[in-house]
Design a protein around this motif. Structure first.
Motif, mmCIF file in Angstrom:
data_model
loop_
_atom_site.group_PDB
_atom_site.id
_atom_site.type_symbol
_atom_site.label_atom_id
_atom_site.label_comp_id
_atom_site.label_asym_id
_atom_site.label_seq_id
_atom_site.Cartn_x
_atom_site.Cartn_y
_atom_site.Cartn_z
ATOM 1 N N SER A 173 0.830 -1.213 0.000
ATOM 2 C CA SER A 173 0.000 0.000 0.000
ATOM 3 C C SER A 173 0.863 1.262 0.000
ATOM 4 N N GLU A 174 1.992 1.234 0.674
ATOM 5 C CA GLU A 174 2.906 2.379 0.637
ATOM 6 C C GLU A 174 3.520 2.538 -0.746
ATOM 7 N N ARG A 175 3.832 1.427 -1.380
ATOM 8 C CA ARG A 175 4.384 1.488 -2.739
ATOM 9 C C ARG A 175 3.365 2.098 -3.695
ATOM 10 N N ARG A 176 2.138 1.657 -3.616
ATOM 11 C CA ARG A 176 1.086 2.206 -4.485
ATOM 12 C C ARG A 176 0.887 3.696 -4.249
ATOM 13 N N ALA A 177 0.906 4.102 -2.993
ATOM 14 C CA ALA A 177 0.709 5.513 -2.658
ATOM 15 C C ALA A 177 1.855 6.375 -3.179
ATOM 16 N N LEU A 192 3.739 5.669 -5.918
ATOM 17 C CA LEU A 192 3.965 5.529 -7.354
ATOM 18 C C LEU A 192 3.477 6.735 -8.162
ATOM 19 N N ASP A 193 2.260 7.187 -7.965
ATOM 20 C CA ASP A 193 1.742 8.307 -8.760
ATOM 21 C C ASP A 193 2.566 9.581 -8.605
ATOM 22 N N PRO A 194 2.902 9.988 -7.383
ATOM 23 C CA PRO A 194 3.753 11.186 -7.260
ATOM 24 C C PRO A 194 5.117 11.000 -7.929
ATOM 25 N N TRP A 195 5.692 9.820 -7.806
ATOM 26 C CA TRP A 195 6.992 9.554 -8.431
ATOM 27 C C TRP A 195 6.880 9.615 -9.955
ATOM 28 N N LEU A 196 5.837 9.006 -10.523
ATOM 29 C CA LEU A 196 5.646 9.045 -11.972
ATOM 30 C C LEU A 196 5.464 10.474 -12.471
#
Length: 43
Positions: A4-8, A10-14
């Motif tokens: 869940s932390e990875r998913r959270a 991902l969008d800001p990083w992308l």
């Protein structure tokens, strides 16, 4: 530390990777600058 932390994260990083990261092959422009209608503005 978790899926869940990875998913959270991902969008800001992308967004940073595609919209703010200067790319040397694009003369310092971010990759998103090369994609027409990326944000759906020209529909």
């Amino acid at each position: 530390a978790s899926e869940s932390e990875r998913r959270a994260a991902l969008d800001p990083w992308l967004h940073i990777y595609n919209h703010h990261r200067a790319h040397t092959a694009l003369k310092g422009q971010p990759p998103a600058s090369r994609v027409p209608n990326l944000t759906g503005q020209n529909t």
